[in-house]
Design a protein around this motif. Structure first.
Motif, PDB file in Angstrom:
ATOM      1  N   GLU A  38       0.843  -1.188   0.000  1.00 25.62           N
ATOM      2  CA  GLU A  38       0.000   0.000   0.000  1.00 25.62           C
ATOM      3  C   GLU A  38       0.879   1.239   0.000  1.00 25.62           C
ATOM      4  O   GLU A  38       1.972   1.247   0.575  1.00 25.62           O
ATOM      5  N   PHE A  39       0.396   2.298  -0.643  1.00 23.66           N
ATOM      6  CA  PHE A  39       1.085   3.574  -0.653  1.00 23.66           C
ATOM      7  C   PHE A  39       0.055   4.668  -0.886  1.00 23.66           C
ATOM      8  O   PHE A  39      -1.082   4.391  -1.258  1.00 23.66           O
ATOM      9  N   ALA A  40       0.439   5.900  -0.657  1.00 26.03           N
ATOM     10  CA  ALA A  40      -0.450   7.035  -0.893  1.00 26.03           C
ATOM     11  C   ALA A  40      -0.097   7.666  -2.233  1.00 26.03           C
ATOM     12  O   ALA A  40       1.079   7.830  -2.550  1.00 26.03           O
ATOM     13  N   GLU A  41      -1.104   8.004  -3.007  1.00 24.34           N
ATOM     14  CA  GLU A  41      -0.915   8.727  -4.263  1.00 24.34           C
ATOM     15  C   GLU A  41      -1.346  10.163  -4.008  1.00 24.34           C
ATOM     16  O   GLU A  41      -2.534  10.444  -3.876  1.00 24.34           O
ATOM     17  N   ILE A  53       4.669   8.496   5.577  1.00 26.83           N
ATOM     18  CA  ILE A  53       3.484   9.187   6.082  1.00 26.83           C
ATOM     19  C   ILE A  53       3.253   8.884   7.552  1.00 26.83           C
ATOM     20  O   ILE A  53       2.952   9.778   8.340  1.00 26.83           O
ATOM     21  N   GLU A  54       3.409   7.626   7.952  1.00 29.14           N
ATOM     22  CA  GLU A  54       3.158   7.248   9.341  1.00 29.14           C
ATOM     23  C   GLU A  54       4.173   7.850  10.295  1.00 29.14           C
ATOM     24  O   GLU A  54       3.908   7.992  11.475  1.00 29.14           O
ATOM     25  N   GLY A  58       1.344  15.574  13.127  1.00 32.75           N
ATOM     26  CA  GLY A  58       0.193  16.249  12.544  1.00 32.75           C
ATOM     27  C   GLY A  58       0.592  17.507  11.797  1.00 32.75           C
ATOM     28  O   GLY A  58       0.119  17.798  10.702  1.00 32.75           O
ATOM     29  N   ARG A  59       1.498  18.284  12.351  1.00 31.94           N
ATOM     30  CA  ARG A  59       1.992  19.512  11.724  1.00 31.94           C
ATOM     31  C   ARG A  59       2.666  19.182  10.397  1.00 31.94           C
ATOM     32  O   ARG A  59       2.400  19.819   9.378  1.00 31.94           O
ATOM     33  N   GLU A  60       3.544  18.210  10.412  1.00 36.96           N
ATOM     34  CA  GLU A  60       4.256  17.830   9.188  1.00 36.96           C
ATOM     35  C   GLU A  60       3.298  17.309   8.127  1.00 36.96           C
ATOM     36  O   GLU A  60       3.463  17.580   6.941  1.00 36.96           O
ATOM     37  N   LEU A  61       2.273  16.582   8.552  1.00 39.29           N
ATOM     38  CA  LEU A  61       1.298  16.037   7.614  1.00 39.29           C
ATOM     39  C   LEU A  61       0.524  17.152   6.919  1.00 39.29           C
ATOM     40  O   LEU A  61       0.355  17.133   5.698  1.00 39.29           O
ATOM     41  N   VAL A  62       0.074  18.134   7.674  1.00 39.35           N
ATOM     42  CA  VAL A  62      -0.654  19.266   7.091  1.00 39.35           C
ATOM     43  C   VAL A  62       0.230  19.986   6.074  1.00 39.35           C
ATOM     44  O   VAL A  62      -0.199  20.309   4.969  1.00 39.35           O
ATOM     45  N   GLU A  63       1.478  20.229   6.440  1.00 39.13           N
ATOM     46  CA  GLU A  63       2.387  20.932   5.540  1.00 39.13           C
ATOM     47  C   GLU A  63       2.731  20.093   4.315  1.00 39.13           C
ATOM     48  O   GLU A  63       2.756  20.596   3.198  1.00 39.13           O
ATOM     49  N   ALA A  64       2.969  18.797   4.509  1.00 38.57           N
ATOM     50  CA  ALA A  64       3.364  17.930   3.408  1.00 38.57           C
ATOM     51  C   ALA A  64       2.242  17.735   2.395  1.00 38.57           C
ATOM     52  O   ALA A  64       2.482  17.663   1.194  1.00 38.57           O
ATOM     53  N   LEU A  65       1.016  17.671   2.876  1.00 38.96           N
ATOM     54  CA  LEU A  65      -0.117  17.445   1.975  1.00 38.96           C
ATOM     55  C   LEU A  65      -0.665  18.740   1.390  1.00 38.96           C
ATOM     56  O   LEU A  65      -1.554  18.705   0.548  1.00 38.96           O
ATOM     57  N   SER A  66      -0.130  19.854   1.829  1.00 43.57           N
ATOM     58  CA  SER A  66      -0.587  21.165   1.364  1.00 43.57           C
ATOM     59  C   SER A  66      -2.095  21.316   1.518  1.00 43.57           C
ATOM     60  O   SER A  66      -2.787  21.789   0.620  1.00 43.57           O
ATOM     61  N   ILE A  67      -2.607  20.889   2.671  1.00 42.18           N
ATOM     62  CA  ILE A  67      -4.052  20.966   2.913  1.00 42.18           C
ATOM     63  C   ILE A  67      -4.413  22.130   3.821  1.00 42.18           C
ATOM     64  O   ILE A  67      -5.563  22.296   4.190  1.00 42.18           O
TER      65      ILE A  67
END
Length: 78
Positions: A38-41, A53-54, A58-67
């Protein structure tokens, strides 16, 4: 079975084993992503392995996904 025949059979079995085939690579860490994994596209980054990703906060995830953006609240905010 003689020792030599046993060795040849073992060698034949070893040579038949194949490395799993990489389908693509993680755009963040460069590690291969193998068939069945499994992977994220991501729209902005392509394929990203779940280990990358895991490992994010939370901060890094928001920044990485540009959401969104991480902001600091101040008293003038209404």
């Amino acid at each position: 079975m003689s020792e030599t025949a046993g060795f040849f059979k073992l060698e034949e079995m070893w040579l038949r084993c194949r490395e799993p085939q990489a389908v693509c690579g993680c755009s963040w860490c460069g590690c291969p992503i193998y068939a069945g994994e499994e992977f994220a596209e991501l729209d902005n980054a392509g394929a990203v392995c779940l280990e990358c990703i895991e490992g994010l906060s939370g901060r890094e995830l928001v920044e990485a996904l540009s959401i969104g953006k991480i902001k600091t609240a101040d008293t003038d905010r209404r």
